[in-house]
Scaffold this motif. Structure first.
Motif, PDB file in Angstrom:
ATOM      1  N   ARG A 338       4.794  -5.829  -6.359  1.00  0.00           N
ATOM      2  CA  ARG A 338       5.532  -4.851  -5.560  1.00  0.00           C
ATOM      3  C   ARG A 338       4.888  -3.472  -5.740  1.00  0.00           C
ATOM      4  O   ARG A 338       4.615  -3.045  -6.850  1.00  0.00           O
ATOM      5  CB  ARG A 338       7.001  -4.804  -5.991  1.00  0.00           C
ATOM      6  N   LYS A 340       5.118   0.696  -4.682  1.00  0.00           N
ATOM      7  CA  LYS A 340       5.908   1.782  -4.132  1.00  0.00           C
ATOM      8  C   LYS A 340       5.115   3.079  -4.188  1.00  0.00           C
ATOM      9  O   LYS A 340       4.346   3.316  -5.121  1.00  0.00           O
ATOM     10  CB  LYS A 340       7.207   1.953  -4.922  1.00  0.00           C
ATOM     11  N   ARG A 345       9.008   1.378  -1.049  1.00  0.00           N
ATOM     12  CA  ARG A 345       8.125   0.217  -1.039  1.00  0.00           C
ATOM     13  C   ARG A 345       7.251   0.224   0.212  1.00  0.00           C
ATOM     14  O   ARG A 345       7.719   0.555   1.313  1.00  0.00           O
ATOM     15  CB  ARG A 345       8.951  -1.065  -1.106  1.00  0.00           C
ATOM     16  N   ILE A 346       5.996  -0.161   0.051  1.00  0.00           N
ATOM     17  CA  ILE A 346       5.056  -0.150   1.174  1.00  0.00           C
ATOM     18  C   ILE A 346       4.521  -1.553   1.403  1.00  0.00           C
ATOM     19  O   ILE A 346       4.575  -2.423   0.528  1.00  0.00           O
ATOM     20  CB  ILE A 346       3.867   0.810   0.910  1.00  0.00           C
ATOM     21  N   GLU A 347       3.986  -1.756   2.591  1.00  0.00           N
ATOM     22  CA  GLU A 347       3.295  -2.989   2.928  1.00  0.00           C
ATOM     23  C   GLU A 347       1.795  -2.739   2.890  1.00  0.00           C
ATOM     24  O   GLU A 347       1.326  -1.635   3.187  1.00  0.00           O
ATOM     25  CB  GLU A 347       3.720  -3.483   4.318  1.00  0.00           C
ATOM     26  N   TYR A 350      -2.557  -0.431   3.014  1.00  0.00           N
ATOM     27  CA  TYR A 350      -1.998   0.905   3.179  1.00  0.00           C
ATOM     28  C   TYR A 350      -3.131   1.921   3.133  1.00  0.00           C
ATOM     29  O   TYR A 350      -4.020   1.857   2.283  1.00  0.00           O
ATOM     30  CB  TYR A 350      -0.990   1.204   2.062  1.00  0.00           C
ATOM     31  N   ARG A 359      -4.793  -5.895  -0.787  1.00  0.00           N
ATOM     32  CA  ARG A 359      -4.791  -7.117  -1.576  1.00  0.00           C
ATOM     33  C   ARG A 359      -6.101  -7.837  -1.352  1.00  0.00           C
ATOM     34  O   ARG A 359      -6.563  -7.952  -0.211  1.00  0.00           O
ATOM     35  CB  ARG A 359      -3.620  -8.027  -1.180  1.00  0.00           C
TER      36      ARG A 359
END
Length: 468
Positions: A338, A340, A345-347, A350, A359
């Motif tokens: 997770r 932030k 929280r971000i997806e 980014y 990722r």
């Protein structure tokens, strides 16, 4: 019968050539010194040629190729010529080839080589099995008496001494005109460049047309220049390079040769947990609170903190969360990947003002910041912090000070250095970088640095035995 001849003798060229006014050419070569040619007005010089070849007043250039300080360069037109750049001056040396014992018909010149060799691979033939005094000499098909002097050609003078032929050869200067344009006067050893009334103004190479004096690059190590209608090329020679520990070989863009540069350094946190500092020191620290992992302690551009969780074990812990602060922006990396930013929280992926967060193919989080600091987080306790060389001698925290010295990495917040990474020293060092209050600790009070209960029981039993 043996033979001796000079292997290679450097020909000293005009080394101080800062500009066209001191360029040399040899249309009046007869008035110049025989072995060494120095740029002098009485020897004659061509300002046009000087403008073509030495058009730069800083650095060294030959045939359009820039030669770095302390490096050598060769030209395709003359394999015997090697030039060296020193203090923005180009000095050239020309190898003089040895005299061969075999006839000219048996001499072989290989492509790219400076000197010919005998095809049978023999420098001399033993004609007299028993050596005596005052022996004659045989060169090819010629027979020479002891102490007789003779010339092999216009540039080579020899003498015979007790069966050994000793020769010396005049080394001719480097000329700016092509070989097919060079002329040799009767009785002279060295050629010279004739006065050319009309000079072609362009060159054609690989379908491109270049003006007289214009240069172009074939690659980072090789350049060419148009000279009187003919392309002239030169290549920079790179030295052998071996980089010390902590440095990598790198070739800067647009440069020919590699250089040693200090590599970026990585601090690693893993296991329960173990630490490897930026300078490579390993130690263990199982504290269960919040700690300063690393920070810019000079310019204060960033800080990274880790929170360790020790609730599931009495004497170990693991890295639970990572927080990084850059200016007023805070990035949190938590359990199960997770992420932030400033509490939201971000997806991923980014992209923002502080950098980008993505990722990788193995589902790990990578943070690449605009200040050069990079994070790698697997969400389960494994963390890497990569710092560029610009942060050397600027960092502090559990990851050490990044100064390429291992022995002072365990430096506490108040300046105490523990050279040995023992259990108690590591604990004192780690606790000095603790941040936050008691609420940041997952265990009530960390006592791992103290003796375990079984050790205390053993000591109490020993005391009772002694009193009994």
């Amino acid at each position: 019968m043996g033979m001796q001849a000079p292997g290679s003798r450097p020909h000293r060229e005009a080394s101080g050539l800062p500009g066209p006014e001191s360029f040399w050419h040899f249309s009046n070569h007869q008035s110049c010194p025989r072995r060494t040619v120095v740029a002098r007005p009485q020897c004659g010089f061509s300002k046009k040629a000087a403008k073509i070849i030495f058009q730069y007043r800083t650095g060294c250039h030959i045939n359009g190729q820039k030669v770095s300080e302390g490096r050598d360069a060769t030209i395709e037109e003359d394999p015997c010529l090697t030039c060296h750049c020193s203090k923005n001056k180009l000095t050239c040396a020309k190898r003089a080839c040895p005299v061969l014992t075999c006839p000219i018909g048996l001499q072989v010149m290989s492509k790219g080589k400076c000197c010919p060799i005998c095809s049978e691979g023999k420098r001399a033939t033993l004609l007299f099995p028993e050596r005596t005094m005052n022996m004659p000499c045989i060169i090819g098909k010629d027979y020479r008496k002891h102490e007789e002097s003779f010339t092999l050609d216009k540039c080579t003078k020899c003498s015979c001494f007790n069966g050994t032929t000793i020769c010396s050869r005049t080394s001719c200067p480097v000329l700016e005109c092509a070989k097919e344009h060079q002329k040799t006067s009767p009785g002279e050893c060295c050629p010279h460049c004739p006065q050319i009334e009309e000079v072609r103004s362009t060159c054609t190479a690989e379908g491109q047309t270049y003006a007289d004096g214009e240069s172009w690059r074939l690659d980072d190590c090789k350049s060419c220049m148009c000279h009187s209608g003919e392309p002239r090329c030169a290549m920079e020679q790179c030295p052998r390079l071996s980089c010390p520990l902590g440095q990598d070989m790198e070739r800067p863009p647009g440069q020919c040769c590699y250089r040693c540069v200090e590599r970026d350094s990585v601090c690693t946190v893993y296991g329960d947990p173990h630490y490897k500092t930026f300078d490579g020191k390993f130690y263990n620290f199982q504290g269960s609170c919040k700690y300063q992992l690393t920070a810019d302690c000079v310019n204060h551009t960033f800080s990274i903190r880790v929170t360790n969780d020790g609730r599931s074990a009495r004497y170990s812990s693991r890295t639970k969360t990572v927080s990084m602060k850059i200016g007023d922006t805070k990035i949190n990396l938590g359990h199960k990947l997770r992420v932030k930013i400033d509490g939201k929280r971000i997806e991923m992926p980014y992209n923002g003002s502080i950098g980008n967060i993505t990722r990788d193919k193995d589902d790990n989080v990578e943070v690449n910041t605009t200040i050069g600091i990079k994070l790698f987080w697997d969400g389960a306790g494994y963390l890497e912090v990569k710092a560029p060389i610009s942060y050397k001698n600027r960092l502090c925290g559990l990851c050490g000070n990044f100064n390429s010295v291992v022995r002072d990495d365990l430096k506490t917040r108040n300046g105490v250095i523990f050279k040995e990474a023992g259990r108690e020293n590591s604990w004192k060092f780690g606790e000095s970088w603790r941040v936050g209050g008691k609420k940041a600790c997952s265990r009530k009070q960390d006592n791992v640095h103290k003796e375990k209960p079984c050790h205390k029981a053993t000591k109490n039993l020993s005391a009772q035995d002694q009193s009994a």
